[in-house]
Design a protein around this motif. Structure first.
Motif, PDB file in Angstrom:
ATOM      1  N   ARG A   1       0.849  -1.198   0.000  1.00  0.00           N
ATOM      2  CA  ARG A   1       0.000   0.000   0.000  1.00  0.00           C
ATOM      3  C   ARG A   1       0.882   1.244   0.000  1.00  0.00           C
ATOM      4  NH1 ARG A   1      -2.973  -0.282   4.912  1.00  0.00           N
ATOM      5  NH2 ARG A   1      -1.256   0.857   5.799  1.00  0.00           N
TER       6      ARG A   1
ATOM      7  N   ASP B   1       0.239   5.306   0.601  1.00  0.00           N
ATOM      8  CA  ASP B   1      -0.715   6.324   1.043  1.00  0.00           C
ATOM      9  C   ASP B   1      -0.093   7.686   0.770  1.00  0.00           C
ATOM     10  OD1 ASP B   1      -2.397   8.095   2.369  1.00  0.00           O
ATOM     11  OD2 ASP B   1      -2.682   6.755   4.093  1.00  0.00           O
TER      12      ASP B   1
ATOM     13  N   ASN C   1      -1.072  10.434   3.719  1.00  0.00           N
ATOM     14  CA  ASN C   1      -0.325  10.348   4.978  1.00  0.00           C
ATOM     15  C   ASN C   1       1.165  10.093   4.778  1.00  0.00           C
ATOM     16  OD1 ASN C   1      -2.607  10.699   6.658  1.00  0.00           O
ATOM     17  ND2 ASN C   1      -3.171   8.571   6.268  1.00  0.00           N
TER      18      ASN C   1
END
Length: 181
Positions: free
Chosen positions: A150, A152, A155
């Motif tokens: 993942r 992001d 963030n």
């Protein structure tokens, strides 16, 4: 099986945890199938073994691959114990084979410098080459595979599964060798 595990699988994928799983399941199936072929019990018992293994895998808490191999080996030993038919030495020999393969396949010195870890990085890394370089710098090890799970961008984090090994002669490799004794 040795060629499959040590010649093909491990050099390509570097998953130490699956080495013992492949060996344990293979020798367990070999032992049970060999024993059932000379027994009057039949294949139904062997198929039941696979059903029990599926239940353990699907209905219990998540198990590591080597734990599944130990479960399967324990099931195979339990089936082999009371079986009769064929030579009297066959069942104990197959049980000894299972134990030997599990001992060797899960030995702490086998591929002791190889590790697998899921890491969360505090920056979003899209470039694979930069990711590998960053992981090697953080770990102080050679990265064999890095699979991004993942990224992001909000963030600024990257979750990555990394398979790596320490170089022979490094301080970490020496510490691992000392811990394996």
């Amino acid at each position: 099986m040795s060629v499959l595990v040590f010649g093909l699988y491990f050099p390509r994928h570097r998953r130490r945890d699956l080495v013992v799983a492949f060996l344990g399941v293979n020798v367990g199936v070999l032992a049970v199938a060999g024993s059932l072929s000379s027994s009057s019990v039949g294949a139904g018992l062997g198929l039941g073994l696979f059903g029990v293994l599926s239940i353990i895998r699907l209905r219990s808490t998540e198990l590591d691959q080597h734990e599944v191999a130990y479960y399967f080996s324990a099931l195979a030993l339990g089936i082999l114990g009371p079986l009769s038919g064929g030579p009297i030495w066959l069942s104990p020999a197959l049980m000894a084979l299972i134990l030997l393969v599990m001992y060797l396949g899960d030995h702490p010195r086998l591929f002791r410098s190889y590790r697998r870890q899921v890491m969360v990085l505090d920056n979003a890394v899209i470039d694979h080459v930069a990711l590998v370089a960053q992981l090697e710098r953080i770990l102080g090890a050679r990265v064999h595979a890095a699979t991004v799970e993942r990224v992001d961008l909000v963030n600024e984090t990257t979750v990555v599964e990394v398979r790596y090994s320490y170089a022979a002669g490094s301080r970490r490799s020496a510490a691992l060798a000392e811990a394996g004794r």
